[in-house]
Design an enzyme around this catalytic site. Structure first.
Site, short mmCIF file in Angstrom:
data_model
loop_
_atom_site.label_atom_id
_atom_site.label_comp_id
_atom_site.label_asym_id
_atom_site.label_seq_id
_atom_site.Cartn_x
_atom_site.Cartn_y
_atom_site.Cartn_z
N VAL A 1 0.89 -1.37 0.01
CA VAL A 1 0.09 0.04 -0.11
C VAL A 1 0.91 1.22 0.04
O VAL A 1 0.46 2.47 -0.72
CB VAL A 1 -0.99 0.10 1.18
CG1 VAL A 1 -0.17 0.16 2.55
CG2 VAL A 1 -2.12 0.94 1.05
N GLU B 1 -6.95 -2.18 5.69
CA GLU B 1 -7.00 -2.83 6.91
C GLU B 1 -5.86 -4.07 6.77
O GLU B 1 -5.44 -4.25 5.79
CB GLU B 1 -8.36 -3.78 7.23
CG GLU B 1 -8.77 -4.20 6.06
CD GLU B 1 -8.09 -5.30 5.31
OE1 GLU B 1 -7.38 -6.33 6.01
OE2 GLU B 1 -7.92 -5.57 3.94
N GLY C 1 -5.59 -6.40 -0.30
CA GLY C 1 -5.87 -5.74 1.00
C GLY C 1 -5.15 -4.63 1.31
O GLY C 1 -4.58 -4.04 0.19
N GLU C 2 -5.10 -4.34 2.67
CA GLU C 2 -4.09 -3.22 2.98
C GLU C 2 -4.85 -1.76 2.63
O GLU C 2 -4.20 -0.87 2.78
CB GLU C 2 -2.63 -3.36 2.65
CG GLU C 2 -1.81 -4.41 2.95
CD GLU C 2 -0.40 -4.34 2.48
OE1 GLU C 2 -0.11 -3.51 1.94
OE2 GLU C 2 0.18 -5.54 2.31
N GLY C 3 -5.80 -1.84 1.49
CA GLY C 3 -6.26 -0.48 0.96
C GLY C 3 -5.78 -0.33 -0.38
O GLY C 3 -5.87 0.77 -0.91
#
Length: 365
Positions: free
Chosen positions: A103, A179, A321-323
């Protein structure tokens, strides 16, 4: 009798002014006056119209972008629903805080600042720019007992709202949600199963890489818990408290805080979308402040976004994920914004404008 969480949510709702109708209508008129086919940029035009309404001006800005990454651990991993343990949450969160994760690399391309927040990691670390808003060292195993107490749920929601407040005070214009937390596709699928009234097997996917047998086991764990607690669609708070996670609660809080403090909030994948669904069930006005970035691989995504009335821009089977999916949306917005801000209008070119017959028209806002 009102709970403390309900009192807090009511106080948040009272502070939401709603998006500005004059501003989004002015933005729509400006789009339609630009010398190009009407609605030619489709959902990107709709996104900027919504952002204009949120910011309360047709002269919107996307200059300052943030990514809020909520990090927490989930006790449900004790049931073998994930390939990894909580130590992965610790390592990846540390990398995000040090600017070394996926991210961060992607956010750097678009000038976005990443803010990781510990809202409930099992371990406590000091790393980079990690913000400490820990509720508890991970949730409890919801297959044996409720994941959290009401006070813990409220603390996590507050942490999200306060994060939105901080970003607003730092004058960010838009925030992407991210997240990090092993086991959070299990908690998200459990919450989705209840709020969408769908069997666990319909909303449960592989997460970070389970095989078919692993997915079946994960769905069975969820189904057993939902049945044992007797959770119902209208019980959003009890569902979050019983089978949710601290990251989910905090992400719902950022969505609510975005509405309170006038920030556009970009959703990422399953976890952030479930959190947004919960936030909108609690405070329906929040929905106007949300933008969907992509349609993730998890099976519940399409149903959640349909429930929210949001259309994803990117269809690329993203599941990191992670944004990262939400951040992928930023350059598309920037390019559309350049057209919105820089292109000549029909009037400036002394040309007749296209007649609007409604063909291909997107949502008003």
């Amino acid at each position: 009798m009102e709970t403390e969480t309900e009192k807090y949510l009511n106080s948040c709702k009272e502070r939401i002014r709603g998006i500005d109708e004059r501003s989004w209508k002015a933005a729509r008129r400006h789009w339609n006056g630009i010398a190009k086919p009407l609605y030619g940029l489709g959902l990107l035009e709709d996104a900027l119209v919504r952002i204009a309404g949120i910011q309360g001006t047709e002269n919107l800005s996307l200059e300052k972008k943030a990514v809020a990454v909520m990090c927490a651990d989930n006790g449900i991993i004790e049931e073998g629903v994930s390939q990894s343990g909580h130590e992965v949450t610790t390592v990846v969160t540390g990398n995000i805080a040090r600017g070394l994760a996926s991210v961060n690399r992607m956010a750097a391309c678009v000038g976005a600042d990443v803010y990781p927040v510990d809202v409930g990691m099992k371990e406590t670390i000091e790393a980079g720019n990690l913000l400490h808003r820990k509720t508890r060292n991970g949730t409890r195993n919801f297959s044996r007992e409720p994941a959290m107490e009401e006070a813990e749920m409220l603390a996590a929601i507050r942490a999200g709202v306060e994060t939105a407040k901080m970003l607003s005070r730092k004058e960010y214009h838009i925030v992407a949600l991210g997240e990090m937390g092993i086991g959070n596709t299990t908690t998200s699928s459990a919450v989705a199963s209840v709020l969408l009234e769908r069997p666990a097997e319909q909303v449960t996917g592989p997460g970070a890489g389970l095989d078919q047998e692993g997915v079946r086991h994960k769905a069975q764990v969820i189904a057993s818990a939902v049945a044992a607690y007797g959770l119902r669609k209208e019980e959003t708070l009890r569902t979050l408290q019983t089978v949710g996670g601290f990251d989910l609660c905090a992400l719902a809080g950022v969505c609510i805080g975005g509405a309170v403090y006038g920030l556009a909030v970009v959703l990422d994948g399953l976890i952030t979308s479930v959190a947004a669904l919960a936030a909108c069930r609690l405070i329906p006005e929040v929905r106007d402040y949300l933008l969907a970035s992509h349609l993730g691989k998890e099976p519940a995504m399409a149903a959640i976004l349909e429930e929210l009335g949001l259309k994803p821009i990117i269809h690329a089977n993203l599941a990191l994920g992670e944004g990262t999916g939400a951040v992928s949306f930023f350059p598309l917005l920037d390019m559309a914004y350049q057209v919105y801000r820089e292109n000549a209008t029909f009037e400036e070119l002394d040309m007749d404008a296209y007649q609007d017959y409604g063909a291909g028209k997107g949502p008003e806002c």
